[in-house]
Motif scaffolding. Structure first.
Motif, PDB file in Angstrom:
ATOM      1  N   ALA A  71       1.682   6.596  -6.801  1.00 30.70           N
ATOM      2  CA  ALA A  71       0.605   7.500  -7.188  1.00 30.70           C
ATOM      3  C   ALA A  71       0.965   8.951  -6.843  1.00 30.70           C
ATOM      4  O   ALA A  71       0.564   9.883  -7.547  1.00 30.70           O
ATOM      5  CB  ALA A  71      -0.692   7.115  -6.494  1.00 30.70           C
ATOM      6  N   GLY A  72       1.732   9.137  -5.780  1.00 30.68           N
ATOM      7  CA  GLY A  72       2.079  10.483  -5.345  1.00 30.68           C
ATOM      8  C   GLY A  72       3.168  11.124  -6.182  1.00 30.68           C
ATOM      9  O   GLY A  72       3.320  12.337  -6.204  1.00 30.68           O
ATOM     10  N   ALA A  96       0.838  -1.202   0.000  1.00 35.57           N
ATOM     11  CA  ALA A  96       0.000   0.000   0.000  1.00 35.57           C
ATOM     12  C   ALA A  96       0.873   1.252   0.000  1.00 35.57           C
ATOM     13  O   ALA A  96       0.571   2.229  -0.696  1.00 35.57           O
ATOM     14  CB  ALA A  96      -0.934  -0.001   1.209  1.00 35.57           C
ATOM     15  N   ALA A  97       1.959   1.227   0.765  1.00 32.75           N
ATOM     16  CA  ALA A  97       2.870   2.373   0.792  1.00 32.75           C
ATOM     17  C   ALA A  97       3.523   2.575  -0.576  1.00 32.75           C
ATOM     18  O   ALA A  97       3.685   3.716  -1.027  1.00 32.75           O
ATOM     19  CB  ALA A  97       3.937   2.167   1.858  1.00 32.75           C
ATOM     20  N   GLU A  98       3.884   1.492  -1.232  1.00 32.16           N
ATOM     21  CA  GLU A  98       4.469   1.590  -2.579  1.00 32.16           C
ATOM     22  C   GLU A  98       3.459   2.163  -3.571  1.00 32.16           C
ATOM     23  O   GLU A  98       3.813   2.966  -4.429  1.00 32.16           O
ATOM     24  CB  GLU A  98       4.960   0.224  -3.055  1.00 32.16           C
ATOM     25  CG  GLU A  98       6.255  -0.211  -2.428  1.00 32.16           C
ATOM     26  CD  GLU A  98       7.416   0.678  -2.840  1.00 32.16           C
ATOM     27  OE1 GLU A  98       7.486   1.089  -4.017  1.00 32.16           O
ATOM     28  OE2 GLU A  98       8.251   0.971  -1.967  1.00 32.16           O
ATOM     29  N   ARG A  99       2.196   1.721  -3.464  1.00 26.57           N
ATOM     30  CA  ARG A  99       1.161   2.249  -4.363  1.00 26.57           C
ATOM     31  C   ARG A  99       0.966   3.740  -4.129  1.00 26.57           C
ATOM     32  O   ARG A  99       0.832   4.512  -5.078  1.00 26.57           O
ATOM     33  CB  ARG A  99      -0.151   1.502  -4.167  1.00 26.57           C
ATOM     34  CG  ARG A  99      -0.194   0.143  -4.828  1.00 26.57           C
ATOM     35  CD  ARG A  99      -1.606  -0.425  -4.881  1.00 26.57           C
ATOM     36  NE  ARG A  99      -2.221  -0.552  -3.568  1.00 26.57           N
ATOM     37  CZ  ARG A  99      -2.113  -1.604  -2.771  1.00 26.57           C
ATOM     38  NH1 ARG A  99      -1.398  -2.633  -3.153  1.00 26.57           N
ATOM     39  NH2 ARG A  99      -2.715  -1.639  -1.605  1.00 26.57           N
ATOM     40  N   GLU A 100       0.937   4.148  -2.857  1.00 25.74           N
ATOM     41  CA  GLU A 100       0.780   5.574  -2.547  1.00 25.74           C
ATOM     42  C   GLU A 100       1.974   6.368  -3.056  1.00 25.74           C
ATOM     43  O   GLU A 100       1.818   7.463  -3.584  1.00 25.74           O
ATOM     44  CB  GLU A 100       0.626   5.775  -1.042  1.00 25.74           C
ATOM     45  CG  GLU A 100      -0.710   5.326  -0.497  1.00 25.74           C
ATOM     46  CD  GLU A 100      -0.788   5.489   1.014  1.00 25.74           C
ATOM     47  OE1 GLU A 100       0.093   6.148   1.603  1.00 25.74           O
ATOM     48  OE2 GLU A 100      -1.737   4.951   1.603  1.00 25.74           O
ATOM     49  N   LYS A 101       3.154   5.806  -2.888  1.00 21.87           N
ATOM     50  CA  LYS A 101       4.358   6.484  -3.361  1.00 21.87           C
ATOM     51  C   LYS A 101       4.340   6.625  -4.876  1.00 21.87           C
ATOM     52  O   LYS A 101       4.668   7.674  -5.419  1.00 21.87           O
ATOM     53  CB  LYS A 101       5.599   5.709  -2.918  1.00 21.87           C
ATOM     54  CG  LYS A 101       6.900   6.363  -3.261  1.00 21.87           C
ATOM     55  CD  LYS A 101       8.063   5.528  -2.746  1.00 21.87           C
ATOM     56  CE  LYS A 101       9.382   6.128  -3.155  1.00 21.87           C
ATOM     57  NZ  LYS A 101      10.514   5.290  -2.724  1.00 21.87           N
TER      58      LYS A 101
END
Length: 152
Positions: A123-124, A116-121
């Motif tokens: 996407a960000g 999830a952190a990788e996806r947020e990173k």
């Protein structure tokens, strides 16, 4: 050699390992208590006994000087009687399975959090927006004026 040893100990991996071993030992005690005090009494009740780890087969003679219980696995083992302690083995195997399952669940949760952190990173981190046309035109004018001043 002492300097190399200090450098080795000061490395993060060694300290992480030490913390992991200490926490693992404490976690092992928690798991053992969960198995011995909560799960195994239930399993033992289902199989008709109170203490599942007390199931054993005596393989040798009881010493003549022994005055304890002939049904106590711990007492007979302490007296040196050869025993086939299959109940204790089953307890240890169940303890291992519980510990492995808990570690699996923890690792699964950690992997989900990391994903999830990788996806947020991902996407960000958006590509920078294109500059407006007027900014691009002003840069071109600036660059042209620099060329003329340098040529003069």
């Amino acid at each position: 050699m002492l300097k190399d040893f200090k450098a080795f100990i000061a490395r993060g991996n060694v300290l992480d390992l030490a913390v992991g071993v200490i926490i693992g030992a404490a976690f092992g005690n928690i798991t053992k208590s969960l198995t011995d005090d909560i799960i195994m009494p239930v399993v033992g009740a289902l199989f008709g006994g109170v203490d599942f780890s007390g199931y054993f087969i005596r393989l040798g003679a009881i010493p003549a000087s022994y005055s304890g219980s002939t049904t106590s696995y711990a007492a007979l083992k302490a007296a040196g009687v050869p025993l086939f302690g299959f109940g204790q083995f089953i307890t240890v195997v169940i303890n291992f399975i519980i510990l492995a399952f808990i570690v699996f669940v923890l690792m699964r949760m950690v992997n989900k959090v990391l994903a999830a952190a990788e996806r947020e990173k991902a996407a960000g981190v958006a590509p920078p927006a294109a500059d407006p046309a007027d900014v691009v035109l002003l840069r071109e004018i600036r660059d042209e004026l620099k060329k003329r001043n340098e040529a003069a």
